[in-house]
Design a protein around this motif. Structure first.
Motif, PDB file in Angstrom:
ATOM      1  N   ALA A  18      -2.377   0.540  12.157  1.00  0.00           N
ATOM      2  CA  ALA A  18      -3.737   0.692  11.635  1.00  0.00           C
ATOM      3  C   ALA A  18      -3.705   1.216  10.201  1.00  0.00           C
ATOM      4  CB  ALA A  18      -4.547   1.630  12.534  1.00  0.00           C
ATOM      5  N   ALA A  19      -2.803   2.144   9.911  1.00  0.00           N
ATOM      6  CA  ALA A  19      -2.685   2.678   8.555  1.00  0.00           C
ATOM      7  C   ALA A  19      -2.228   1.590   7.587  1.00  0.00           C
ATOM      8  CB  ALA A  19      -1.716   3.860   8.531  1.00  0.00           C
ATOM      9  N   CYS A  20      -1.314   0.741   8.024  1.00  0.00           N
ATOM     10  CA  CYS A  20      -0.835  -0.367   7.175  1.00  0.00           C
ATOM     11  C   CYS A  20      -1.958  -1.349   6.876  1.00  0.00           C
ATOM     12  CB  CYS A  20       0.327  -1.099   7.859  1.00  0.00           C
ATOM     13  SG  CYS A  20       1.861  -0.159   7.898  1.00  0.00           S
ATOM     14  N   ILE A  21      -2.717  -1.689   7.888  1.00  0.00           N
ATOM     15  CA  ILE A  21      -3.837  -2.622   7.697  1.00  0.00           C
ATOM     16  C   ILE A  21      -4.868  -2.018   6.749  1.00  0.00           C
ATOM     17  CG2 ILE A  21      -5.796  -3.724   8.847  1.00  0.00           C
ATOM     18  CD1 ILE A  21      -3.895  -4.055  11.303  1.00  0.00           C
ATOM     19  N   ARG A  22      -5.201  -0.750   6.970  1.00  0.00           N
ATOM     20  CA  ARG A  22      -6.189  -0.073   6.121  1.00  0.00           C
ATOM     21  C   ARG A  22      -5.691  -0.022   4.668  1.00  0.00           C
ATOM     22  NH1 ARG A  22      -6.920   3.716   9.426  1.00  0.00           N
ATOM     23  NH2 ARG A  22      -5.284   5.083   8.694  1.00  0.00           N
ATOM     24  N   ALA A  23      -4.415   0.323   4.473  1.00  0.00           N
ATOM     25  CA  ALA A  23      -3.853   0.398   3.118  1.00  0.00           C
ATOM     26  C   ALA A  23      -3.870  -0.971   2.446  1.00  0.00           C
ATOM     27  CB  ALA A  23      -2.425   0.947   3.177  1.00  0.00           C
ATOM     28  N   ALA A  24      -3.500  -2.005   3.188  1.00  0.00           N
ATOM     29  CA  ALA A  24      -3.473  -3.353   2.619  1.00  0.00           C
ATOM     30  C   ALA A  24      -4.870  -3.807   2.213  1.00  0.00           C
ATOM     31  CB  ALA A  24      -2.865  -4.338   3.619  1.00  0.00           C
ATOM     32  N   LEU A  25      -5.838  -3.600   3.086  1.00  0.00           N
ATOM     33  CA  LEU A  25      -7.204  -4.008   2.767  1.00  0.00           C
ATOM     34  C   LEU A  25      -7.746  -3.254   1.558  1.00  0.00           C
ATOM     35  CD1 LEU A  25      -8.732  -4.303   6.352  1.00  0.00           C
ATOM     36  CD2 LEU A  25      -8.232  -6.177   4.768  1.00  0.00           C
ATOM     37  N   GLU A  26      -7.510  -1.945   1.522  1.00  0.00           N
ATOM     38  CA  GLU A  26      -7.990  -1.152   0.388  1.00  0.00           C
ATOM     39  C   GLU A  26      -7.285  -1.564  -0.900  1.00  0.00           C
ATOM     40  OE1 GLU A  26      -7.467   2.907   1.612  1.00  0.00           O
ATOM     41  OE2 GLU A  26      -9.081   2.784   3.098  1.00  0.00           O
ATOM     42  N   GLY A  27      -5.970  -1.786  -0.827  1.00  0.00           N
ATOM     43  CA  GLY A  27      -5.224  -2.209  -2.016  1.00  0.00           C
ATOM     44  C   GLY A  27      -5.695  -3.558  -2.522  1.00  0.00           C
ATOM     45  N   GLU A  39      -3.162 -13.825  -5.806  1.00  0.00           N
ATOM     46  CA  GLU A  39      -1.736 -13.498  -5.726  1.00  0.00           C
ATOM     47  C   GLU A  39      -1.461 -12.062  -6.177  1.00  0.00           C
ATOM     48  OE1 GLU A  39       2.210 -14.999  -7.947  1.00  0.00           O
ATOM     49  OE2 GLU A  39       1.049 -16.575  -6.953  1.00  0.00           O
ATOM     50  N   GLY A  40      -2.088 -11.658  -7.252  1.00  0.00           N
ATOM     51  CA  GLY A  40      -1.920 -10.290  -7.742  1.00  0.00           C
ATOM     52  C   GLY A  40      -2.478  -9.265  -6.769  1.00  0.00           C
ATOM     53  N   ALA A  41      -3.619  -9.580  -6.180  1.00  0.00           N
ATOM     54  CA  ALA A  41      -4.221  -8.675  -5.203  1.00  0.00           C
ATOM     55  C   ALA A  41      -3.340  -8.558  -3.967  1.00  0.00           C
ATOM     56  CB  ALA A  41      -5.625  -9.157  -4.833  1.00  0.00           C
ATOM     57  N   TRP A  42      -2.732  -9.675  -3.560  1.00  0.00           N
ATOM     58  CA  TRP A  42      -1.830  -9.662  -2.410  1.00  0.00           C
ATOM     59  C   TRP A  42      -0.626  -8.766  -2.698  1.00  0.00           C
ATOM     60  CZ3 TRP A  42      -1.417  -9.981   2.471  1.00  0.00           C
ATOM     61  CH2 TRP A  42      -0.216 -10.264   3.093  1.00  0.00           C
ATOM     62  N   GLU A  43      -0.077  -8.856  -3.913  1.00  0.00           N
ATOM     63  CA  GLU A  43       1.038  -7.988  -4.288  1.00  0.00           C
ATOM     64  C   GLU A  43       0.636  -6.521  -4.238  1.00  0.00           C
ATOM     65  OE1 GLU A  43       2.640  -9.235  -8.049  1.00  0.00           O
ATOM     66  OE2 GLU A  43       3.046 -11.254  -7.310  1.00  0.00           O
ATOM     67  N   CYS A  44      -0.580  -6.213  -4.658  1.00  0.00           N
ATOM     68  CA  CYS A  44      -1.077  -4.838  -4.593  1.00  0.00           C
ATOM     69  C   CYS A  44      -1.241  -4.382  -3.148  1.00  0.00           C
ATOM     70  CB  CYS A  44      -2.405  -4.711  -5.337  1.00  0.00           C
ATOM     71  SG  CYS A  44      -2.218  -4.807  -7.122  1.00  0.00           S
ATOM     72  N   ALA A  45      -1.667  -5.281  -2.274  1.00  0.00           N
ATOM     73  CA  ALA A  45      -1.810  -4.949  -0.855  1.00  0.00           C
ATOM     74  C   ALA A  45      -0.454  -4.595  -0.245  1.00  0.00           C
ATOM     75  CB  ALA A  45      -2.445  -6.117  -0.097  1.00  0.00           C
ATOM     76  N   ILE A  46       0.565  -5.379  -0.562  1.00  0.00           N
ATOM     77  CA  ILE A  46       1.906  -5.108  -0.050  1.00  0.00           C
ATOM     78  C   ILE A  46       2.431  -3.791  -0.613  1.00  0.00           C
ATOM     79  CG2 ILE A  46       4.313  -5.931  -0.042  1.00  0.00           C
ATOM     80  CD1 ILE A  46       2.359  -7.462   1.826  1.00  0.00           C
ATOM     81  N   GLU A  47       2.201  -3.546  -1.883  1.00  0.00           N
ATOM     82  CA  GLU A  47       2.652  -2.294  -2.492  1.00  0.00           C
ATOM     83  C   GLU A  47       1.951  -1.093  -1.852  1.00  0.00           C
ATOM     84  OE1 GLU A  47       4.859   0.315  -4.320  1.00  0.00           O
ATOM     85  OE2 GLU A  47       5.239  -1.837  -4.340  1.00  0.00           O
ATOM     86  N   ALA A  48       0.689  -1.247  -1.483  1.00  0.00           N
ATOM     87  CA  ALA A  48      -0.038  -0.162  -0.823  1.00  0.00           C
ATOM     88  C   ALA A  48       0.613   0.186   0.522  1.00  0.00           C
ATOM     89  CB  ALA A  48      -1.501  -0.541  -0.630  1.00  0.00           C
ATOM     90  N   ILE A  49       1.089  -0.816   1.229  1.00  0.00           N
ATOM     91  CA  ILE A  49       1.788  -0.564   2.493  1.00  0.00           C
ATOM     92  C   ILE A  49       3.102   0.154   2.209  1.00  0.00           C
ATOM     93  CG2 ILE A  49       2.933  -1.617   4.481  1.00  0.00           C
ATOM     94  CD1 ILE A  49       0.823  -3.878   4.286  1.00  0.00           C
ATOM     95  N   ARG A  50       3.840  -0.327   1.221  1.00  0.00           N
ATOM     96  CA  ARG A  50       5.124   0.304   0.870  1.00  0.00           C
ATOM     97  C   ARG A  50       4.949   1.760   0.457  1.00  0.00           C
ATOM     98  NH1 ARG A  50       6.826  -4.826  -2.421  1.00  0.00           N
ATOM     99  NH2 ARG A  50       7.993  -5.945  -0.821  1.00  0.00           N
ATOM    100  N   ALA A  51       3.819   2.079  -0.141  1.00  0.00           N
ATOM    101  CA  ALA A  51       3.582   3.426  -0.643  1.00  0.00           C
ATOM    102  C   ALA A  51       3.159   4.415   0.444  1.00  0.00           C
ATOM    103  CB  ALA A  51       2.512   3.388  -1.736  1.00  0.00           C
ATOM    104  N   LEU A  57       2.244  10.095   8.238  1.00  0.00           N
ATOM    105  CA  LEU A  57       1.581   9.402   9.343  1.00  0.00           C
ATOM    106  C   LEU A  57       2.072   9.929  10.694  1.00  0.00           C
ATOM    107  CD1 LEU A  57       1.578   5.746   8.017  1.00  0.00           C
ATOM    108  CD2 LEU A  57      -0.390   7.273   8.246  1.00  0.00           C
ATOM    109  N   ILE A  58       3.362  10.210  10.793  1.00  0.00           N
ATOM    110  CA  ILE A  58       3.920  10.751  12.033  1.00  0.00           C
ATOM    111  C   ILE A  58       3.349  12.135  12.303  1.00  0.00           C
ATOM    112  CG2 ILE A  58       6.054  11.590  13.112  1.00  0.00           C
ATOM    113  CD1 ILE A  58       7.466   9.238  11.593  1.00  0.00           C
ATOM    114  N   VAL A  59       3.268  12.961  11.257  1.00  0.00           N
ATOM    115  CA  VAL A  59       2.706  14.307  11.404  1.00  0.00           C
ATOM    116  C   VAL A  59       1.242  14.230  11.825  1.00  0.00           C
ATOM    117  CG1 VAL A  59       2.061  16.396  10.121  1.00  0.00           C
ATOM    118  CG2 VAL A  59       4.351  15.409   9.850  1.00  0.00           C
ATOM    119  N   GLN A  60       0.479  13.324  11.187  1.00  0.00           N
ATOM    120  CA  GLN A  60      -0.934  13.155  11.561  1.00  0.00           C
ATOM    121  C   GLN A  60      -1.060  12.765  13.025  1.00  0.00           C
ATOM    122  OE1 GLN A  60      -2.485  10.133   8.989  1.00  0.00           O
ATOM    123  NE2 GLN A  60      -2.564  11.470   7.197  1.00  0.00           N
ATOM    124  N   TYR A  61      -0.245  11.818  13.440  1.00  0.00           N
ATOM    125  CA  TYR A  61      -0.297  11.356  14.829  1.00  0.00           C
ATOM    126  C   TYR A  61       0.091  12.478  15.783  1.00  0.00           C
ATOM    127  CZ  TYR A  61       0.533   8.863  19.120  1.00  0.00           C
ATOM    128  OH  TYR A  61       0.496   8.471  20.429  1.00  0.00           O
TER     129      TYR A  61
END
Length: 71
Positions: A18-27, A39-51, A57-61
């Motif tokens: 869920a965090a990956c999806i949220r980050a990708a959509l926001e990015g 294409e540029g927006a897609w690259e930003c979405a992938i970078e948001a997941i990498r970041a 996330l583990i601590v939050q969970y």
């Protein structure tokens, strides 16, 4: 037949997905608002997941499960 997944592992995986999806959509949305092409927006979405900070996330969970008992 596969055994049922460990609920704590399944819950953590669901939380991270869920965090990956949220980050990708926001990015992606941020990049498009900044005028990037698809294409540029897609690259930003992938970078948001990498970041994403996986340790955070583990601590939050873990805090969510410990405090509320929810998965």
């Amino acid at each position: 037949m596969n055994p049922a997944p460990d609920t704590s592992e399944h819950g953590l995986a669901t939380h991270i997905r869920a965090a990956c999806i949220r980050a990708a959509l926001e990015g992606y949305e941020r990049a498009q608002m900044d005028g990037l092409c698809h294409e540029g927006a897609w690259e930003c979405a992938i970078e948001a997941i990498r970041a994403l900070d996986l340790q955070e996330l583990i601590v939050q969970y873990a805090g969510r499960v410990t405090v509320t008992g929810d998965i």
